[in-house]
Design a protein around this motif. Sequence first.
Motif, PDB file in Angstrom:
ATOM      1  N   SER A   1       0.838  -1.188   0.000  1.00 40.42           N
ATOM      2  CA  SER A   1       0.000   0.000   0.000  1.00 40.42           C
ATOM      3  C   SER A   1       0.880   1.248   0.000  1.00 40.42           C
ATOM      4  O   SER A   1       1.981   1.256   0.548  1.00 40.42           O
ATOM      5  CB  SER A   1      -0.872  -0.005   1.263  1.00 40.42           C
ATOM      6  N   LEU A   2       0.384   2.306  -0.614  1.00 36.95           N
ATOM      7  CA  LEU A   2       1.104   3.578  -0.609  1.00 36.95           C
ATOM      8  C   LEU A   2       0.658   4.475   0.540  1.00 36.95           C
ATOM      9  O   LEU A   2       1.077   5.616   0.638  1.00 36.95           O
ATOM     10  CB  LEU A   2       0.901   4.296  -1.948  1.00 36.95           C
ATOM     11  N   ALA A   3      -0.168   3.962   1.413  1.00 33.77           N
ATOM     12  CA  ALA A   3      -0.632   4.736   2.565  1.00 33.77           C
ATOM     13  C   ALA A   3       0.529   4.972   3.528  1.00 33.77           C
ATOM     14  O   ALA A   3       1.478   4.195   3.592  1.00 33.77           O
ATOM     15  CB  ALA A   3      -1.761   3.985   3.281  1.00 33.77           C
ATOM     16  N   GLN A   4       0.455   6.057   4.287  1.00 29.88           N
ATOM     17  CA  GLN A   4       1.512   6.404   5.237  1.00 29.88           C
ATOM     18  C   GLN A   4       1.551   5.375   6.367  1.00 29.88           C
ATOM     19  O   GLN A   4       0.525   5.008   6.931  1.00 29.88           O
ATOM     20  CB  GLN A   4       1.258   7.808   5.808  1.00 29.88           C
ATOM     21  N   ARG A   5       2.757   4.926   6.707  1.00 32.51           N
ATOM     22  CA  ARG A   5       2.926   3.951   7.775  1.00 32.51           C
ATOM     23  C   ARG A   5       3.180   4.672   9.095  1.00 32.51           C
ATOM     24  O   ARG A   5       3.531   5.856   9.117  1.00 32.51           O
ATOM     25  CB  ARG A   5       4.115   3.043   7.456  1.00 32.51           C
ATOM     26  N   ASP A   6       3.057   3.957  10.195  1.00 30.95           N
ATOM     27  CA  ASP A   6       3.249   4.554  11.516  1.00 30.95           C
ATOM     28  C   ASP A   6       4.663   5.095  11.699  1.00 30.95           C
ATOM     29  O   ASP A   6       4.850   6.155  12.298  1.00 30.95           O
ATOM     30  CB  ASP A   6       2.940   3.529  12.617  1.00 30.95           C
ATOM     31  N   VAL A   7       5.664   4.415  11.198  1.00 26.98           N
ATOM     32  CA  VAL A   7       7.047   4.874  11.375  1.00 26.98           C
ATOM     33  C   VAL A   7       7.340   6.136  10.563  1.00 26.98           C
ATOM     34  O   VAL A   7       8.326   6.817  10.818  1.00 26.98           O
ATOM     35  CB  VAL A   7       8.062   3.776  11.001  1.00 26.98           C
ATOM     36  N   GLU A   8       6.492   6.437   9.595  1.00 30.40           N
ATOM     37  CA  GLU A   8       6.691   7.625   8.785  1.00 30.40           C
ATOM     38  C   GLU A   8       6.063   8.865   9.397  1.00 30.40           C
ATOM     39  O   GLU A   8       6.271   9.962   8.915  1.00 30.40           O
ATOM     40  CB  GLU A   8       6.129   7.402   7.372  1.00 30.40           C
ATOM     41  N   ARG A   9       5.330   8.702  10.455  1.00 29.88           N
ATOM     42  CA  ARG A   9       4.715   9.842  11.118  1.00 29.88           C
ATOM     43  C   ARG A   9       5.741  10.519  12.014  1.00 29.88           C
ATOM     44  O   ARG A   9       6.588   9.865  12.620  1.00 29.88           O
ATOM     45  CB  ARG A   9       3.505   9.388  11.933  1.00 29.88           C
ATOM     46  N   ILE A  10       5.660  11.837  12.109  1.00 35.36           N
ATOM     47  CA  ILE A  10       6.581  12.589  12.960  1.00 35.36           C
ATOM     48  C   ILE A  10       6.147  12.432  14.399  1.00 35.36           C
ATOM     49  O   ILE A  10       4.986  12.604  14.741  1.00 35.36           O
ATOM     50  CB  ILE A  10       6.593  14.083  12.570  1.00 35.36           C
ATOM     51  N   GLY A  11       7.086  12.140  15.249  1.00 35.81           N
ATOM     52  CA  GLY A  11       6.774  11.993  16.661  1.00 35.81           C
ATOM     53  C   GLY A  11       7.964  12.414  17.486  1.00 35.81           C
ATOM     54  O   GLY A  11       9.078  12.599  17.003  1.00 35.81           O
ATOM     55  N   GLY A  12       7.781  12.624  18.745  1.00 41.70           N
ATOM     56  CA  GLY A  12       8.865  13.006  19.629  1.00 41.70           C
ATOM     57  C   GLY A  12       9.123  14.496  19.588  1.00 41.70           C
ATOM     58  O   GLY A  12       8.340  15.282  19.077  1.00 41.70           O
ATOM     59  N   SER A  13      10.246  14.893  20.192  1.00 43.41           N
ATOM     60  CA  SER A  13      10.601  16.305  20.221  1.00 43.41           C
ATOM     61  C   SER A  13      12.094  16.445  19.955  1.00 43.41           C
ATOM     62  O   SER A  13      12.839  15.483  19.978  1.00 43.41           O
ATOM     63  CB  SER A  13      10.247  16.914  21.583  1.00 43.41           C
ATOM     64  N   ALA A  14      12.517  17.653  19.745  1.00 42.13           N
ATOM     65  CA  ALA A  14      13.919  17.914  19.457  1.00 42.13           C
ATOM     66  C   ALA A  14      14.678  18.372  20.689  1.00 42.13           C
ATOM     67  O   ALA A  14      15.755  18.919  20.587  1.00 42.13           O
ATOM     68  CB  ALA A  14      14.022  18.963  18.362  1.00 42.13           C
ATOM     69  N   THR A  15      14.123  18.180  21.849  1.00 36.85           N
ATOM     70  CA  THR A  15      14.808  18.607  23.068  1.00 36.85           C
ATOM     71  C   THR A  15      15.818  17.544  23.479  1.00 36.85           C
ATOM     72  O   THR A  15      15.544  16.353  23.405  1.00 36.85           O
ATOM     73  CB  THR A  15      13.806  18.835  24.219  1.00 36.85           C
TER      74      THR A  15
END
Length: 178
Positions: free
Chosen positions: A29-43
């Motif tokens: 599938s070409l749908a966005q996967r969970d690992v491709e989602r932005i998460g976390g912070s830059a701190t």
Amino acid sequence: MIRATERLFLSAALPAVLAACSTTSGYPSLAQRDVERIGGSATPIAGEQTPEEPALPPASADLVTRLDGLVAAAQQTDAQFKEQQGPAERAVAGAAGAAVTSDSWATAQIALAALESRRGATVAPLAELDTLYAEARDAAPLEPSPSAQAIEKSRTQVSDIVARQDGVIESLAARLRS
């Protein structure tokens, strides 16, 4: 024989028939996967320090020797310039008010050309210093390295000599023109 209308119908129906034969079950599938989602912070994590950049090495002994040689060459040509400066000033003073076709004016022009030649010999080390400086800055573009700083110091010394020589030549040329 197939008529033109049947041929037209078959050419229009062919893509639809071929599309029915294809399947999508074997492709991802070409749908966005969970690992491709932005998460976390830059701190940064508490207590964790970013590593410092290593210090740039000091200027090498070879470079320092080369720089000293270039400055010495510029000082030597400056000494020759100063030797020729007195006679050139006397020649220009002797040509004051003389006609452009006179011998005194020609003598002053020759003396001025000799000074310009000495200045050219002084500019040669400056050109080499400029090249060295550009290479040093390319090697460490964010901040001047110790090598670039050493080169800059030598460049300043030679540039000051060239600027003084330029001032003398411009002054004598202006006096000769008037």
